[in-house]
Design a protein around this motif. Structure first.
Motif, PDB file in Angstrom:
ATOM      1  N   LEU A   1       8.038  -5.272 -13.266  1.00 32.62           N
ATOM      2  CA  LEU A   1       9.365  -5.360 -13.881  1.00 32.62           C
ATOM      3  C   LEU A   1       9.343  -4.860 -15.321  1.00 32.62           C
ATOM      4  CD1 LEU A   1      10.691  -8.770 -12.503  1.00 32.62           C
ATOM      5  CD2 LEU A   1      11.181  -6.463 -11.702  1.00 32.62           C
ATOM      6  N   GLU A   2       8.263  -5.114 -16.035  1.00 29.33           N
ATOM      7  CA  GLU A   2       8.144  -4.580 -17.396  1.00 29.33           C
ATOM      8  C   GLU A   2       8.076  -3.050 -17.371  1.00 29.33           C
ATOM      9  OE1 GLU A   2       8.358  -5.977 -20.205  1.00 29.33           O
ATOM     10  OE2 GLU A   2       8.123  -8.124 -19.845  1.00 29.33           O
TER      11      GLU A   2
ATOM     12  N   ALA B   1       0.827  -1.212   0.000  1.00 30.37           N
ATOM     13  CA  ALA B   1       0.000   0.000   0.000  1.00 30.37           C
ATOM     14  C   ALA B   1       0.861   1.261   0.000  1.00 30.37           C
ATOM     15  CB  ALA B   1      -0.934  -0.010   1.208  1.00 30.37           C
ATOM     16  N   ASP B   2       1.949   1.274   0.777  1.00 33.39           N
ATOM     17  CA  ASP B   2       2.829   2.444   0.784  1.00 33.39           C
ATOM     18  C   ASP B   2       3.570   2.596  -0.543  1.00 33.39           C
ATOM     19  OD1 ASP B   2       2.129   3.355   3.234  1.00 33.39           O
ATOM     20  OD2 ASP B   2       3.837   2.530   4.311  1.00 33.39           O
ATOM     21  N   CYS B   3       3.938   1.490  -1.170  1.00 29.44           N
ATOM     22  CA  CYS B   3       4.538   1.577  -2.506  1.00 29.44           C
ATOM     23  C   CYS B   3       3.542   2.156  -3.508  1.00 29.44           C
ATOM     24  CB  CYS B   3       5.012   0.200  -2.960  1.00 29.44           C
ATOM     25  SG  CYS B   3       6.465  -0.428  -2.088  1.00 29.44           S
ATOM     26  N   ASN B   4       2.276   1.784  -3.380  1.00 28.64           N
ATOM     27  CA  ASN B   4       1.253   2.351  -4.262  1.00 28.64           C
ATOM     28  C   ASN B   4       1.125   3.860  -4.068  1.00 28.64           C
ATOM     29  OD1 ASN B   4       0.723  -0.228  -5.213  1.00 28.64           O
ATOM     30  ND2 ASN B   4      -0.997  -0.562  -3.827  1.00 28.64           N
TER      31      ASN B   4
ATOM     32  N   LEU C   1       9.108   0.813  -7.479  1.00 24.75           N
ATOM     33  CA  LEU C   1       8.808  -0.274  -8.413  1.00 24.75           C
ATOM     34  C   LEU C   1       9.598  -1.531  -8.063  1.00 24.75           C
ATOM     35  CD1 LEU C   1       8.689   1.654 -11.808  1.00 24.75           C
ATOM     36  CD2 LEU C   1       6.790   0.498 -10.689  1.00 24.75           C
ATOM     37  N   GLU C   2      10.868  -1.377  -7.728  1.00 27.60           N
ATOM     38  CA  GLU C   2      11.680  -2.543  -7.364  1.00 27.60           C
ATOM     39  C   GLU C   2      11.153  -3.206  -6.091  1.00 27.60           C
ATOM     40  OE1 GLU C   2      15.573  -0.980  -7.010  1.00 27.60           O
ATOM     41  OE2 GLU C   2      16.015  -1.076  -9.164  1.00 27.60           O
ATOM     42  N   THR C   3      10.810  -2.402  -5.091  1.00 24.60           N
ATOM     43  CA  THR C   3      10.317  -2.963  -3.826  1.00 24.60           C
ATOM     44  C   THR C   3       8.999  -3.692  -4.019  1.00 24.60           C
ATOM     45  OG1 THR C   3      11.406  -1.161  -2.630  1.00 24.60           O
ATOM     46  CG2 THR C   3       9.707  -2.400  -1.456  1.00 24.60           C
ATOM     47  N   ARG C   4       8.084  -3.106  -4.774  1.00 24.03           N
ATOM     48  CA  ARG C   4       6.790  -3.763  -4.978  1.00 24.03           C
ATOM     49  C   ARG C   4       6.936  -5.040  -5.790  1.00 24.03           C
ATOM     50  NH1 ARG C   4       1.794  -0.467  -7.559  1.00 24.03           N
ATOM     51  NH2 ARG C   4       2.987  -0.849  -9.463  1.00 24.03           N
ATOM     52  N   ALA C   5       7.844  -5.051  -6.761  1.00 23.63           N
ATOM     53  CA  ALA C   5       8.075  -6.274  -7.533  1.00 23.63           C
ATOM     54  C   ALA C   5       8.631  -7.384  -6.642  1.00 23.63           C
ATOM     55  CB  ALA C   5       9.030  -5.986  -8.689  1.00 23.63           C
TER      56      ALA C   5
END
Length: 579
Positions: A337-338, A301-304, A317-321
């Motif tokens: 990743l894309e 949620a925090d990455c969003n 993006l790296e952390t959420r992936a």
């Protein structure tokens, strides 16, 4: 010769008249722009900005026009334009700037003369790309630069740029610039107030520039707070945010993840809003703390939120992936990743990192090719795993934060808390506490936050349904097991009862056989008792003899019962015992 001299004199007069005409036009533009800016209305300030641009077209280096333009942009909340205009005065521009790429493709360092406020001599052993810096070092370099050009340039640059940097999330730069501008304004006021009896600091007493001190500024309506009070309040707020972030980062480095989450929550959930860039950075750090604490849903949620505020945040993006891969949600991981690969290709195409030159980055440009190669290999591996059918075994227990084999009450409690926190209707509440650098980005930020929150909410609902189905199956299996155990226990009890009945019957049969054997061993005694009973009416003198025989028979029966091992009462008629 006379004609040529006359022509030259006339041409010089024409040039002089042309210069005087342009100067009058510029002064008129500046005067009208100052009057419009004093109204503090959006439409009037926009019109003033057009007049200032026209004045700068005639005189590009006019100090008054530059000052009015910076103030107009600040009034219109166009903070990025202010930073682009005065980026050479940002203290961390040289320290946190990335290596620029030349036209030949080779990376070159930024010019030392590009930042006017920083000293030309660098400390030994200090890397120019080092991102963490000391505020005291910045102050020294700023003051060193002021000693060179402080008399030529007004202090308005530091005050206006400091406010713009604060709204852009550059807190350390904003603090240094505002403190420097405040010191310069105080020193200038003290120099001009030698003959005054009271030496007080007030920015409202000064015109915009020293060159227009002869002009009378228009009368403006009184405001609630003066400029000095506004700057003091802004400095206090900046210092508070920096202290809280420093404490949170120290707790995160020490492994105290709950403490770090608490400090970051004070920043993002505070009553007073924080700038967009600063909030995005704090959300990213809190996502790292949530990830280290094992709270996957909160970290996603925090990455969003970070990506909604800053779509080009590579670290988010790296952390959420990585989080999606940890719970085996491979399609979403592959999607991030894309997206990251597309961002890397864009950086290599544009030959610069995303965002303006003064924006802080978490990586260098020369690291992008290596990261892109590793990312391509990772994407190929994930595609092979997806093709092999590894998309259905998502670890929903880790997503919700439950142990395997949890009870129904634990699942319902965890699901209720997650739904209250990550409900799509509440996904945009954090925007109310965010000071956007550009109000035109409000709709895009809200749409991105809603979409990402909806995807996370659906994933949580799917995980709840999956775990609830597993718990229901386990409960049904447990119920059947208990039912089978109860039936087995009842069967065992019935078998034990049957065995007891059979044993009792066997003991009774054995007792009867023993009685028969005892009766066969003493055949004359019952006959004697019968004769005594028959002759009872004949003689009362023989009554005691008959009583002794009857008691002896009872003694024999009792001995037989004791030998058989039966310890239970026998029904006896008391009327037969009347001897």
């Amino acid at each position: 010769m006379a004609v040529s001299s006359q022509y030259s004199s006339s041409s010089s007069i024409d040039k002089k008249n042309w210069w005087l005409t342009n100067r009058k036009i510029v002064d008129k533009y500046i005067k009208d722009a100052r009057t419009l800016i004093a109204t503090q209305e959006h439409r009037e300030v926009s019109a003033a900005l057009n007049l200032i641009d026209a004045a700068l077209a005639l005189s590009p280096r006019l100090e008054q026009a530059l000052e009015l333009k910076a103030r107009a942009l600040l009034c219109l909340r166009r903070f990025k334009d202010v930073a682009d205009m005065l980026q050479d005065y940002i203290p961390s521009f040289k320290i946190s700037g990335e290596d620029s790429v030349g036209s030949d493709g080779s990376s070159q360092q930024l010019s030392k003369d590009r930042v006017k406020l920083l000293g030309s001599s660098e400390s030994h052993g200090c890397d120019s790309s080092f991102k963490c810096f000391s505020v005291s070092d910045l102050k020294k370099k700023v003051m060193a630069g002021l000693c060179k050009n402080g008399n030529k340039e007004g202090h308005w640059r530091y005050l206006i740029l400091g406010q713009a940097c604060c709204h852009l999330g550059l807190m350390e730069d904003a603090m240094v610039l505002l403190q420097t501008g405040k010191r310069l304004a105080t020193a200038a006021f003290r120099r001009e107030s030698i003959c005054r009896s009271e030496d007080s600091f007030s920015l409202s007493d000064f015109p915009f520039s020293s060159d227009i001190s002869t002009t009378n500024p228009p009368n403006t309506p009184p405001r609630a707070l003066s400029d000095s009070e506004t700057i003091s309040n802004l400095l206090s707020h900046i210092k508070l945010l920096i202290r809280r972030r420093t404490a949170a980062l120290a707790a995160l480095d020490a492994g105290l993840y709950s403490e770090a989450i608490r400090h970051f929550s004070k920043i993002v959930d505070g009553r007073r809003g924080a700038p967009q860039g600063f909030l995005a950075e704090c959300y990213m750090y809190r996502a790292s703390a949530y990830r280290s604490a094992g709270r996957i849903a909160e970290s996603i949620a925090d990455c969003n939120r970070t990506l909604a505020l800053n779509p080009s945040c590579i670290q988010a993006l790296e952390t959420r992936a990585v989080l999606f891969e940890s719970i085996r949600c491979l399609p979403d991981c592959l999607h991030d990743l894309e997206h990251l690969k597309l961002l890397y290709n864009t950086i290599l195409r544009d030959r610069k990192l995303p965002g303006p030159a003064w924006k802080r980055q978490n990586m260098r440009y020369r690291e992008i090719p290596g990261k892109l190669c590793a990312l391509t290999v990772k994407i190929q591996e994930l595609k092979q795993r997806v093709a092999s059918g590894e998309t259905g075994n998502v670890d929903y227990y880790s997503l919700i934060g439950l142990r395997r084999g949890c009870s129904r009450s634990e699942l319902e409690r965890a699901h209720l808390l997650l739904c209250l926190r990550h409900k799509p209707d509440k996904a945009t509440n954090f925007i109310e506490r965010c000071e956007l650098s550009d109000d035109r980005d409000l709709d895009s930020v809200r749409d991105k936050a809603k979409m990402s929150a909806l995807l996370l909410y659906r994933m949580l609902q799917k995980g709840y349904s999956s775990i609830m189905a597993t718990i229901s199956d386990e409960e049904a299996t447990e119920k059947q097991r208990k039912k089978a155990a109860a039936a087995l226990q009842a069967a065992q009890a019935a078998a034990i009862q049957v065995q007891q009945q059979q044993l009792l019957q066997a003991q009774e049969c054995h007792l009867e056989r023993e009685l028969i054997k005892a009766a066969l061993r003493t055949p004359s005694k019952p006959m004697k008792t019968d004769r005594i009973g028959a002759a009872d009416n004949k003689s009362s003198t023989e009554k005691s003899t008959f009583q002794g025989v009857f008691c002896r028979d009872l003694t024999v029966v009792g001995n037989l019962l004791l030998q058989a091992g039966l310890n239970r009462p026998l029904p006896v008629k008391y009327e037969a015992l009347s001897c």
